[in-house]
Design a protein around this motif. Structure first.
Motif, PDB file in Angstrom:
ATOM      1  N   MET A   1       0.845  -1.177   0.000  1.00 39.20           N
ATOM      2  CA  MET A   1       0.000   0.000   0.000  1.00 39.20           C
ATOM      3  C   MET A   1       0.884   1.231   0.000  1.00 39.20           C
ATOM      4  SD  MET A   1      -3.080   1.134   2.447  1.00 39.20           S
ATOM      5  CE  MET A   1      -4.373   1.059   1.301  1.00 39.20           C
ATOM      6  N   ASP A   2       0.393   2.301  -0.603  1.00 38.99           N
ATOM      7  CA  ASP A   2       1.126   3.555  -0.643  1.00 38.99           C
ATOM      8  C   ASP A   2       1.352   4.073   0.771  1.00 38.99           C
ATOM      9  OD1 ASP A   2       0.454   3.042  -3.206  1.00 38.99           O
ATOM     10  OD2 ASP A   2      -0.302   5.028  -3.665  1.00 38.99           O
ATOM     11  N   ALA A   3       2.325   4.961   0.902  1.00 39.81           N
ATOM     12  CA  ALA A   3       2.606   5.556   2.198  1.00 39.81           C
ATOM     13  C   ALA A   3       1.432   6.397   2.681  1.00 39.81           C
ATOM     14  CB  ALA A   3       3.871   6.401   2.129  1.00 39.81           C
ATOM     15  N   GLN A   4       0.672   6.970   1.757  1.00 38.82           N
ATOM     16  CA  GLN A   4      -0.482   7.776   2.130  1.00 38.82           C
ATOM     17  C   GLN A   4      -1.738   6.930   1.998  1.00 38.82           C
ATOM     18  OE1 GLN A   4      -0.413  11.027  -0.598  1.00 38.82           O
ATOM     19  NE2 GLN A   4       1.062  12.185   0.614  1.00 38.82           N
ATOM     20  N   ALA A   5      -2.646   7.096   2.975  1.00 34.77           N
ATOM     21  CA  ALA A   5      -3.920   6.401   2.895  1.00 34.77           C
ATOM     22  C   ALA A   5      -4.776   7.071   1.835  1.00 34.77           C
ATOM     23  CB  ALA A   5      -4.619   6.437   4.245  1.00 34.77           C
ATOM     24  N   ARG A   6      -5.487   6.285   1.072  1.00 33.26           N
ATOM     25  CA  ARG A   6      -6.378   6.826   0.050  1.00 33.26           C
ATOM     26  C   ARG A   6      -7.807   6.787   0.570  1.00 33.26           C
ATOM     27  NH1 ARG A   6      -4.093   2.791  -4.240  1.00 33.26           N
ATOM     28  NH2 ARG A   6      -4.506   1.580  -2.408  1.00 33.26           N
ATOM     29  N   ILE A   7      -8.610   7.715   0.105  1.00 35.19           N
ATOM     30  CA  ILE A   7     -10.004   7.778   0.514  1.00 35.19           C
ATOM     31  C   ILE A   7     -10.812   6.871  -0.394  1.00 35.19           C
ATOM     32  CG2 ILE A   7     -12.021   9.269   0.817  1.00 35.19           C
ATOM     33  CD1 ILE A   7      -9.734   9.813   2.772  1.00 35.19           C
ATOM     34  N   GLY A   8     -11.622   5.998   0.232  1.00 35.27           N
ATOM     35  CA  GLY A   8     -12.484   5.111  -0.530  1.00 35.27           C
ATOM     36  C   GLY A   8     -13.748   5.826  -0.979  1.00 35.27           C
ATOM     37  N   THR A   9     -14.567   5.153  -1.759  1.00 35.34           N
ATOM     38  CA  THR A   9     -15.772   5.771  -2.302  1.00 35.34           C
ATOM     39  C   THR A   9     -16.799   6.079  -1.223  1.00 35.34           C
ATOM     40  OG1 THR A   9     -16.681   3.582  -2.753  1.00 35.34           O
ATOM     41  CG2 THR A   9     -15.516   4.695  -4.555  1.00 35.34           C
ATOM     42  N   ASP A  10     -16.739   5.408  -0.086  1.00 38.91           N
ATOM     43  CA  ASP A  10     -17.695   5.666   0.986  1.00 38.91           C
ATOM     44  C   ASP A  10     -17.198   6.718   1.974  1.00 38.91           C
ATOM     45  OD1 ASP A  10     -15.679   4.290   2.231  1.00 38.91           O
ATOM     46  OD2 ASP A  10     -16.983   2.830   3.207  1.00 38.91           O
ATOM     47  N   GLY A  11     -16.073   7.357   1.675  1.00 38.98           N
ATOM     48  CA  GLY A  11     -15.519   8.368   2.568  1.00 38.98           C
ATOM     49  C   GLY A  11     -14.519   7.806   3.545  1.00 38.98           C
ATOM     50  N   GLY A  12     -14.442   6.494   3.649  1.00 41.30           N
ATOM     51  CA  GLY A  12     -13.451   5.858   4.518  1.00 41.30           C
ATOM     52  C   GLY A  12     -12.148   5.698   3.767  1.00 41.30           C
ATOM     53  N   THR A  13     -11.160   5.194   4.432  1.00 43.46           N
ATOM     54  CA  THR A  13      -9.891   4.961   3.758  1.00 43.46           C
ATOM     55  C   THR A  13      -9.850   3.540   3.231  1.00 43.46           C
ATOM     56  OG1 THR A  13      -8.792   4.171   5.751  1.00 43.46           O
ATOM     57  CG2 THR A  13      -8.706   6.546   5.325  1.00 43.46           C
ATOM     58  N   ASP A  14      -8.914   3.290   2.323  1.00 44.28           N
ATOM     59  CA  ASP A  14      -8.720   1.925   1.853  1.00 44.28           C
ATOM     60  C   ASP A  14      -8.365   1.014   3.010  1.00 44.28           C
ATOM     61  OD1 ASP A  14      -9.255   2.623  -0.740  1.00 44.28           O
ATOM     62  OD2 ASP A  14      -7.151   2.744  -1.361  1.00 44.28           O
ATOM     63  N   GLU A  15      -7.690   1.556   4.012  1.00 41.83           N
ATOM     64  CA  GLU A  15      -7.325   0.756   5.181  1.00 41.83           C
ATOM     65  C   GLU A  15      -8.568   0.274   5.908  1.00 41.83           C
ATOM     66  OE1 GLU A  15      -4.764   3.344   7.323  1.00 41.83           O
ATOM     67  OE2 GLU A  15      -3.068   2.964   6.015  1.00 41.83           O
ATOM     68  N   ASP A  16      -9.646   1.113   5.956  1.00 45.66           N
ATOM     69  CA  ASP A  16     -10.884   0.707   6.602  1.00 45.66           C
ATOM     70  C   ASP A  16     -11.468  -0.519   5.922  1.00 45.66           C
ATOM     71  OD1 ASP A  16     -10.711   2.870   8.323  1.00 45.66           O
ATOM     72  OD2 ASP A  16     -12.065   4.126   7.142  1.00 45.66           O
ATOM     73  N   SER A  17     -11.490  -0.517   4.589  1.00 47.59           N
ATOM     74  CA  SER A  17     -12.052  -1.656   3.878  1.00 47.59           C
ATOM     75  C   SER A  17     -11.164  -2.880   4.032  1.00 47.59           C
ATOM     76  CB  SER A  17     -12.279  -1.324   2.405  1.00 47.59           C
ATOM     77  OG  SER A  17     -11.070  -0.969   1.779  1.00 47.59           O
ATOM     78  N   GLU A  18      -9.861  -2.665   4.139  1.00 49.18           N
ATOM     79  CA  GLU A  18      -8.960  -3.787   4.385  1.00 49.18           C
ATOM     80  C   GLU A  18      -9.218  -4.390   5.761  1.00 49.18           C
ATOM     81  OE1 GLU A  18      -4.959  -2.463   3.801  1.00 49.18           O
ATOM     82  OE2 GLU A  18      -5.298  -1.991   1.702  1.00 49.18           O
ATOM     83  N   ASP A  19      -9.478  -3.538   6.773  1.00 52.28           N
ATOM     84  CA  ASP A  19      -9.777  -4.037   8.112  1.00 52.28           C
ATOM     85  C   ASP A  19     -11.058  -4.852   8.119  1.00 52.28           C
ATOM     86  OD1 ASP A  19      -7.524  -2.889   9.177  1.00 52.28           O
ATOM     87  OD2 ASP A  19      -8.558  -1.142  10.020  1.00 52.28           O
ATOM     88  N   ALA A  20     -12.079  -4.378   7.417  1.00 53.41           N
ATOM     89  CA  ALA A  20     -13.334  -5.113   7.344  1.00 53.41           C
ATOM     90  C   ALA A  20     -13.130  -6.456   6.662  1.00 53.41           C
ATOM     91  CB  ALA A  20     -14.383  -4.290   6.609  1.00 53.41           C
ATOM     92  N   ALA A  21     -12.363  -6.466   5.579  1.00 57.86           N
ATOM     93  CA  ALA A  21     -12.071  -7.718   4.890  1.00 57.86           C
ATOM     94  C   ALA A  21     -11.285  -8.652   5.789  1.00 57.86           C
ATOM     95  CB  ALA A  21     -11.303  -7.451   3.601  1.00 57.86           C
ATOM     96  N   SER A  22     -10.376  -8.089   6.574  1.00 60.40           N
ATOM     97  CA  SER A  22      -9.594  -8.892   7.514  1.00 60.40           C
ATOM     98  C   SER A  22     -10.513  -9.557   8.535  1.00 60.40           C
ATOM     99  CB  SER A  22      -8.570  -8.003   8.224  1.00 60.40           C
ATOM    100  OG  SER A  22      -7.941  -8.711   9.254  1.00 60.40           O
ATOM    101  N   GLY A  23     -11.509  -8.817   9.009  1.00 57.88           N
ATOM    102  CA  GLY A  23     -12.458  -9.376   9.965  1.00 57.88           C
ATOM    103  C   GLY A  23     -13.241 -10.522   9.370  1.00 57.88           C
ATOM    104  N   GLU A  24     -13.633 -10.380   8.115  1.00 60.55           N
ATOM    105  CA  GLU A  24     -14.352 -11.455   7.450  1.00 60.55           C
ATOM    106  C   GLU A  24     -13.462 -12.677   7.276  1.00 60.55           C
ATOM    107  OE1 GLU A  24     -16.087  -9.928   3.868  1.00 60.55           O
ATOM    108  OE2 GLU A  24     -17.154  -8.361   4.956  1.00 60.55           O
ATOM    109  N   ARG A  25     -12.180 -12.468   6.973  1.00 60.95           N
ATOM    110  CA  ARG A  25     -11.261 -13.602   6.841  1.00 60.95           C
ATOM    111  C   ARG A  25     -11.090 -14.311   8.178  1.00 60.95           C
ATOM    112  NH1 ARG A  25      -8.444  -9.937   3.441  1.00 60.95           N
ATOM    113  NH2 ARG A  25      -7.053  -9.413   5.148  1.00 60.95           N
ATOM    114  N   ILE A  26     -11.063 -13.556   9.258  1.00 55.98           N
ATOM    115  CA  ILE A  26     -10.956 -14.176  10.576  1.00 55.98           C
ATOM    116  C   ILE A  26     -12.172 -15.045  10.837  1.00 55.98           C
ATOM    117  CG2 ILE A  26     -11.016 -13.709  13.065  1.00 55.98           C
ATOM    118  CD1 ILE A  26      -9.258 -11.250  12.444  1.00 55.98           C
ATOM    119  N   LEU A  27     -13.368 -14.514  10.529  1.00 58.28           N
ATOM    120  CA  LEU A  27     -14.588 -15.290  10.736  1.00 58.28           C
ATOM    121  C   LEU A  27     -14.589 -16.553   9.899  1.00 58.28           C
ATOM    122  CD1 LEU A  27     -17.296 -12.496  10.892  1.00 58.28           C
ATOM    123  CD2 LEU A  27     -16.686 -14.075  12.715  1.00 58.28           C
TER     124      LEU A  27
END
Length: 88
Positions: A1-27
């Motif tokens: 990932m780039d050094a700077q966080a990018r804003i996703g289409t929902d106003g969150g960062t790409d990191e937020d969507s990665e965290d959500a995906a990580s949670g789903e992988r844990i489940l």
């Protein structure tokens, strides 16, 4: 990932969507009944630390509440949910 966080289409960062995906992988890989079906607190703590969303934590809390109801595990889950809320 780039050094700077990018804003996703929902106003969150790409990191937020990665965290959500990580949670789903844990489940998927370590569902509540599998992670919480041990008395090895260090393993449970490690699994909880990997949780990336409050929604994921809630599912583990629900499972623990309906099964073992161990206060120390519920405190760890509550602490993780608090950490995740503070990150936003």
């Amino acid at each position: 990932m780039d050094a700077q966080a990018r804003i996703g289409t929902d106003g969150g960062t790409d990191e937020d969507s990665e965290d959500a995906a990580s949670g789903e992988r844990i489940l998927d890989g370590l569902p509540p009944e599998k992670l919480l079906d041990t008395n090895d607190v260090s393993r449970i703590r490690a699994g909880i630390h990997c949780m990336g969303s409050v929604e994921t934590v809630k599912q583990y809390v629900a499972y623990e509440n309906s099964n073992e109801q161990r206060d120390h595990i519920l405190r760890l889950l509550q602490q993780r949910a608090t950490e995740l809320r503070e990150q936003t």
